[in-house]
Design an enzyme around this catalytic site. Sequence first.
Site, PDB file in Angstrom:
ATOM      1  N   GLU A  95      -6.235 -85.293  25.935  1.00  0.00           N
ATOM      2  CA  GLU A  95      -5.357 -85.980  26.888  1.00  0.00           C
ATOM      3  C   GLU A  95      -5.468 -85.375  28.285  1.00  0.00           C
ATOM      4  O   GLU A  95      -6.560 -84.972  28.712  1.00  0.00           O
ATOM      5  CB  GLU A  95      -3.931 -85.979  26.343  1.00  0.00           C
ATOM      6  CG  GLU A  95      -3.846 -86.646  24.952  1.00  0.00           C
ATOM      7  CD  GLU A  95      -2.436 -86.957  24.532  1.00  0.00           C
ATOM      8  OE1 GLU A  95      -2.081 -86.676  23.386  1.00  0.00           O
ATOM      9  OE2 GLU A  95      -1.674 -87.511  25.347  1.00  0.00           O
TER      10      GLU A  95
ATOM     11  N   ASP B 297       4.216 -94.782  22.506  1.00  0.00           N
ATOM     12  CA  ASP B 297       3.542 -93.496  22.422  1.00  0.00           C
ATOM     13  C   ASP B 297       4.626 -92.400  22.442  1.00  0.00           C
ATOM     14  O   ASP B 297       5.815 -92.685  22.591  1.00  0.00           O
ATOM     15  CB  ASP B 297       2.528 -93.348  23.576  1.00  0.00           C
ATOM     16  CG  ASP B 297       1.426 -92.365  23.226  1.00  0.00           C
ATOM     17  OD1 ASP B 297       0.307 -92.509  23.740  1.00  0.00           O
ATOM     18  OD2 ASP B 297       1.690 -91.446  22.421  1.00  0.00           O
TER      19      ASP B 297
HETATM   20  C1  GLC Z   1      -0.203 -88.736  21.985  1.00  0.00           C
HETATM   21  C2  GLC Z   1      -1.276 -89.758  22.282  1.00  0.00           C
HETATM   22  C3  GLC Z   1      -1.434 -90.817  21.223  1.00  0.00           C
HETATM   23  C4  GLC Z   1      -1.084 -90.236  19.868  1.00  0.00           C
HETATM   24  C5  GLC Z   1       0.380 -89.878  19.874  1.00  0.00           C
HETATM   25  C6  GLC Z   1       0.816 -89.207  18.576  1.00  0.00           C
HETATM   26  O1  GLC Z   1       0.499 -88.420  23.154  1.00  0.00           O
HETATM   27  O2  GLC Z   1      -1.196 -90.422  23.543  1.00  0.00           O
HETATM   28  O3  GLC Z   1      -2.789 -91.279  21.277  1.00  0.00           O
HETATM   29  O4  GLC Z   1      -1.347 -91.183  18.857  1.00  0.00           O
HETATM   30  O5  GLC Z   1       0.737 -89.033  20.961  1.00  0.00           O
HETATM   31  O6  GLC Z   1       0.219 -87.952  18.447  1.00  0.00           O
END
Ligand code: GLC
Length: 644
Positions: free
Chosen positions: A505, A315
Site C-alpha cells: 500500500e 475497505d
Molecule cells: C487494506 C487494503 C485492502 C485489503 C483490506 C483488508 O487496507 O486496501 O486491499 O483487502 O485492507 O486487509
Amino acid sequence: MTRKPLPLLLATALWAATAAGASETDSIVQAWPARKPVRDAALEARVETALKGLNLRQKIGQITQPEIRAVTPDEVRDYAIGTILNGGGGWPGQDRAATPAQWRELSEKFQAAALQATPGIPLIWGTDAVHGHNNVRGATLFPHNIALGATRDADLVRDIGRATARAIRASGLHWAFAPTLAVVQDVRWGRTYESFSVDPALVKQLGQASVEGLQEGMKEGRGVLATAKHYVGDGGTRRGIDQGVTQASPAALANVHGAGYLGALDAGVLTVMTSFSSWTDSAGYVEHGKMHGNATLMTGVLKERLGFDGLIVSDWDGVGQVPGCTPEHCPAAINAGIDVVMVPFKWKAFYENTLRDVEQGRIPMARIDDAVRRILRAKFSIGMQPAVPATVEALQASELARRAVRESLVLLKHKPGLLPLKANARVLVVGAAADSLAHQSGGWSVTWQGRDTTNVDYPQGTTLLAALRQRLGAANVTFDADGSRSDPKSFDAVIAVLAETPYAEGEGDVRITENLRHSRRHPKDAEVLQRVAGRGAPVVTLLYSGRPLYVNDLANRSDAFIAAWQPGTEGAGLTDVLIAAADGKPWPGFTGRLSFPWPAGPCQFSAHEAKPWWPVGGGLSGKETQVNTKPLPEPVDPAPICPL
Ligand code: GLC
C-alpha cells in the site's frame, strides 16, 4: 401565504444547474454497458425467507465486519456478527506459525457462535489471499499480479485461483479479498505490483480468470467468494499517491479503470470492495470525492446499470474518510451503497451508531434489507463445509507456482549465448536478496508489509540461492552477499540479485521527492554490482521489484538483465530458466513479456511513456543471435525530483 415566483434569472440558473447535474450523472451511468442481473429463483426464495426471520439487531450484525484480533466468538454470538476478517498480520492467537488446523479450529468457533445467533445463516471470514494464502505459514506464495500479467496466461491465472481457493478452504475460511483489478497509470503507486497491467483488456481477461478460479466449486466447498477490488479507479490516482484522487472522464473511468469489473461480473463475482481513492470527473469538472460515499458509482452504476447482485464491502475503516463520517459512524456510506462495513476495531461503536441511525430514520430500513439480501445471496452461494483437508499440503501448489515463475520472467538485456548457463556451471552469487524469501515474495507475505519476516517464516520456500545449490551442486555455488570477498574471474558466471525492500500500500509509494532510479533508492545494490561487473566473468542480474524501475546504470554493468518481479516461494522457477537442463531437454527461453512499459529515465513513471526502454509487450526470448547491447544512456545524476 402566497409564494412569490423566483426571479426568472435565478430560476433559469437553478434549472440549468439541476439539468447539468442530471446530465453529468447520466454521463457517468451511461458510460457503462447496461447488464441484467441473473437471478436464481430458489436462491432468492431462500434469501427472502431468511431475511424475514431477522430482527434489526441481527441485520446490523450482518453488515458489521470486525477483525479477528478485536472480536471473540461470544461477541459474535451476542451481536449476531455475520462476517469477520483477518488483516495482513492477523493470525489465530496472534501466532504467525498457526497451522491450518488452528485456523480451521478458530473459524469453527466463530461459526458455531454465529449460528447460535442466527440459525441457518453462516458467518463468512475474509482474508487477503492475494498471491496464494499468504497469511498462513506453509502456503505456496505465487508471483504477484504484475508478474502474472507478464505471462498473459489466463489458464495459469485461473489455476492459481483454484489453488488459492483450496488453501483458503483448508484453513476454514470462505472469502478472498482478491483479485485487484487496478489499471495502473503511475508506477510510483505502492500497489503497482497488485495490478496485472496498464492494459485494460489484459486486466479484464486475467481478472475474469482469477475470479473463475477462486469461485469454482463454491457450492461443493472447494471455491471461495472472490472480491473485485478496489472499485473504482484505485490505480489512477495523481502521481500514484495511494488513496489519492483519480482524475478521469466518465468514459475513461468506465473503459480503463472499470474494464476489470466487467470481466469479474462475467465470471459471477459475488463481492466488490470499494476503493480508498477519490474521483474527479475531468470532463464535467466535478469533484465527486471519496469512492466510499459515491452513490452514483456504487448504486447507480454497479448495482443498477451493471446489475451487480452481490455485496459491496468497504475497505479498512474506509467509511471514515467520507466527509462528516468516522470509521464507527457513517450513514452516508451505507446509504450510498456499501453493504458490509469493514470496521476492524471500532465495530461495537459502529454497531450501536448504525442501529440508532436506522431507528431514527437516517438509514432507511429498505437500504438495510437490500444490504442483508446481498450478504445472504453471497452466503447461500457457497457450501460452508470445506471439501479440503486442514493440512499444510492443501496450502501448497509448488509445481504450479514454479511454472508461474518461469512464465513471468522478462529478459530485458542479453549477451547472445550467455543463457542458459551450463548444467555444471560454477557460479558466484551476490546480493543479500538471493537468500531472502522476504525479498523474493514482496508485500502481503506472512505479514502486511512483508519485510518483518525471515526465511524461518517460509518453511515451504526455496530461495534462488538454495535452488542454485540444488541444481548445480553446493560445491559449484559460492555465495558472497556483498561481493567483496570473491574474485569473479574464477567462476563461469556471476548471478547478482538486486531487490526492492518489500512494501504494501502507501508505504510503497515513491514520494515526489524521489524517482524511479533503483540505485538511488537502494545504493547497496549498485555497490554490489560495481564490485563484480567487468571482472572476468559475465554477470546475470535479476531484479526483484514490485514495479518497473530505472536501471540503465545497472543494466550497463550486466551481461543479462532480468525483471523477476516478486517470484514468491518457488525459487526453482528461476533456475529452470537460468540453467540448462542436465538431461539435455530443450531450453524454454524467456516467454514473459512486459505488461507495463519499462522506463528509460528516472521520471518515466507513466503507463503511457512515449519512449520507454521497453514498451508493453517488450522482452527477449534469450534465443536471439543478434541483440543490441550498446550501453544505455546514463545521466550522471538524473534529476532526483521529477517534474510535478
Ligand atoms: C487494506 C487494503 C485492502 C485489503 C483490506 C483488508 O487496507 O486496501 O486491499 O483487502 O485492507 O486487509
